[in-house]
Write a protein that holds these residues in place. Sequence first.
Motif, mmCIF file in Angstrom:
data_model
loop_
_atom_site.group_PDB
_atom_site.id
_atom_site.type_symbol
_atom_site.label_atom_id
_atom_site.label_comp_id
_atom_site.label_asym_id
_atom_site.label_seq_id
_atom_site.Cartn_x
_atom_site.Cartn_y
_atom_site.Cartn_z
ATOM 1 N N THR A 8 54.131 -50.983 34.491
ATOM 2 C CA THR A 8 52.900 -50.507 33.860
ATOM 3 C C THR A 8 52.080 -49.645 34.816
ATOM 4 O O THR A 8 51.472 -48.655 34.408
ATOM 5 C CB THR A 8 52.046 -51.699 33.383
ATOM 6 N N VAL A 9 52.087 -50.004 36.105
ATOM 7 C CA VAL A 9 51.275 -49.257 37.076
ATOM 8 C C VAL A 9 52.067 -48.185 37.817
ATOM 9 O O VAL A 9 51.474 -47.261 38.390
ATOM 10 C CB VAL A 9 50.613 -50.217 38.102
ATOM 11 N N ASN A 10 53.396 -48.299 37.808
ATOM 12 C CA ASN A 10 54.215 -47.372 38.602
ATOM 13 C C ASN A 10 54.088 -45.924 38.162
ATOM 14 O O ASN A 10 54.265 -45.006 38.960
ATOM 15 C CB ASN A 10 55.692 -47.787 38.559
ATOM 16 N N GLY A 11 53.809 -45.710 36.890
ATOM 17 C CA GLY A 11 53.723 -44.334 36.406
ATOM 18 C C GLY A 11 52.433 -43.638 36.770
ATOM 19 O O GLY A 11 52.284 -42.440 36.512
ATOM 20 N N HIS A 12 51.502 -44.365 37.372
ATOM 21 C CA HIS A 12 50.218 -43.760 37.707
ATOM 22 C C HIS A 12 50.353 -42.843 38.927
ATOM 23 O O HIS A 12 50.886 -43.234 39.958
ATOM 24 C CB HIS A 12 49.185 -44.858 37.985
ATOM 25 N N THR A 13 49.849 -41.625 38.805
ATOM 26 C CA THR A 13 50.019 -40.613 39.858
ATOM 27 C C THR A 13 49.432 -41.045 41.187
ATOM 28 O O THR A 13 50.041 -40.864 42.251
ATOM 29 C CB THR A 13 49.377 -39.285 39.423
ATOM 30 N N ASP A 14 48.223 -41.646 41.164
ATOM 31 C CA ASP A 14 47.557 -42.024 42.418
ATOM 32 C C ASP A 14 48.351 -43.072 43.190
ATOM 33 O O ASP A 14 48.368 -43.070 44.423
ATOM 34 C CB ASP A 14 46.147 -42.554 42.132
ATOM 35 N N ILE A 15 49.006 -43.980 42.461
ATOM 36 C CA ILE A 15 49.819 -44.995 43.129
ATOM 37 C C ILE A 15 51.052 -44.351 43.756
ATOM 38 O O ILE A 15 51.432 -44.673 44.887
ATOM 39 C CB ILE A 15 50.218 -46.102 42.135
ATOM 40 N N ALA A 16 51.675 -43.443 43.032
ATOM 41 C CA ALA A 16 52.832 -42.729 43.584
ATOM 42 C C ALA A 16 52.440 -41.933 44.828
ATOM 43 O O ALA A 16 53.180 -41.896 45.819
ATOM 44 C CB ALA A 16 53.422 -41.799 42.523
ATOM 45 N N ASN A 17 51.263 -41.302 44.775
ATOM 46 C CA ASN A 17 50.798 -40.520 45.925
ATOM 47 C C ASN A 17 50.461 -41.398 47.125
ATOM 48 O O ASN A 17 50.563 -40.961 48.271
ATOM 49 C CB ASN A 17 49.571 -39.700 45.533
ATOM 50 N N ALA A 18 50.058 -42.642 46.852
ATOM 51 C CA ALA A 18 49.668 -43.551 47.939
ATOM 52 C C ALA A 18 50.867 -44.188 48.622
ATOM 53 O O ALA A 18 50.766 -44.626 49.776
ATOM 54 C CB ALA A 18 48.742 -44.636 47.398
ATOM 55 N N THR A 19 51.997 -44.238 47.945
ATOM 56 C CA THR A 19 53.167 -44.947 48.465
ATOM 57 C C THR A 19 53.608 -44.473 49.859
ATOM 58 O O THR A 19 53.876 -45.309 50.738
ATOM 59 C CB THR A 19 54.343 -44.828 47.477
ATOM 60 N N PRO A 20 53.698 -43.166 50.120
ATOM 61 C CA PRO A 20 54.099 -42.741 51.471
ATOM 62 C C PRO A 20 53.155 -43.245 52.557
ATOM 63 O O PRO A 20 53.592 -43.550 53.676
ATOM 64 C CB PRO A 20 54.066 -41.205 51.382
ATOM 65 N N THR A 21 51.859 -43.347 52.246
ATOM 66 C CA THR A 21 50.879 -43.834 53.223
ATOM 67 C C THR A 21 51.104 -45.310 53.512
ATOM 68 O O THR A 21 51.024 -45.756 54.668
ATOM 69 C CB THR A 21 49.446 -43.614 52.708
ATOM 70 N N LEU A 22 51.403 -46.096 52.464
ATOM 71 C CA LEU A 22 51.696 -47.519 52.665
ATOM 72 C C LEU A 22 52.954 -47.685 53.507
ATOM 73 O O LEU A 22 53.017 -48.556 54.391
ATOM 74 C CB LEU A 22 51.880 -48.219 51.312
ATOM 75 N N GLU A 23 53.950 -46.858 53.234
ATOM 76 C CA GLU A 23 55.196 -46.928 53.999
ATOM 77 C C GLU A 23 54.973 -46.509 55.452
ATOM 78 O O GLU A 23 55.602 -47.057 56.360
ATOM 79 C CB GLU A 23 56.250 -46.046 53.336
#
Length: 227
Positions: free
Chosen positions: A81-96
Amino acid sequence: MTTKDKNTLDDELSRLINLSGKMRMLSHRAVMSAQQSVLDPSSHNRAISVFNNSLDEFKLIKTALEKGEASLGISAQAAQTVNGHTDIANATPTLERFIFLADRLSADLQDDDVAASQLSGLADFVSHELLTALNAVTASVSQCLHNLLDDRRAVEKNVRNAMFEAVQSISDVSRKVKLISLNATVEAARAGEHGRGFAVIAQEIRILSENAAVSSKQIAGQLSKLN
């Protein structure tokens, strides 16, 4: 999706909001424990333990966001449900990136000189880039929950409107049937002895139409309470 499933998804998204907020606390705790391990040799081992535990929990929550995590009560459906959100996708590299830097620091915490040089960069990263990314993740999960609730309310409103229309149709039919039964009663009376059987049937039809009118009114009243 059943009502139970809907409530479960609501709960899981609410939990994800709290967990994404907890990631901020965990990242800061990791930095502070790393600083303590470098500055206070007497608490070195305990500080490293806190650092590693914080990092492990951060990774676990990241997994929950990406694909769900049963131990945290997050299903794959909630993650999708949340994976398709653009902001979450954009934040993933920073978390990694944070995990990469923290893992590298964890390996070097036994060497105070190396750790001290890495720690400054990690602290700066956590207080700026990572904080911004985590704030975006929390806001995005919150938006997903709000969107889900808004969509559900819209569907429920449409269902109630359709039910109101159906009830109104039943009420209209009931009134028409009642008029027909009254006309039939009049005609049966005119027929005299030959119309008695028909009069009984007309009376039963009238009673059924009146019952339908009462039921439709009750249903309309209950639907009104849901608005």
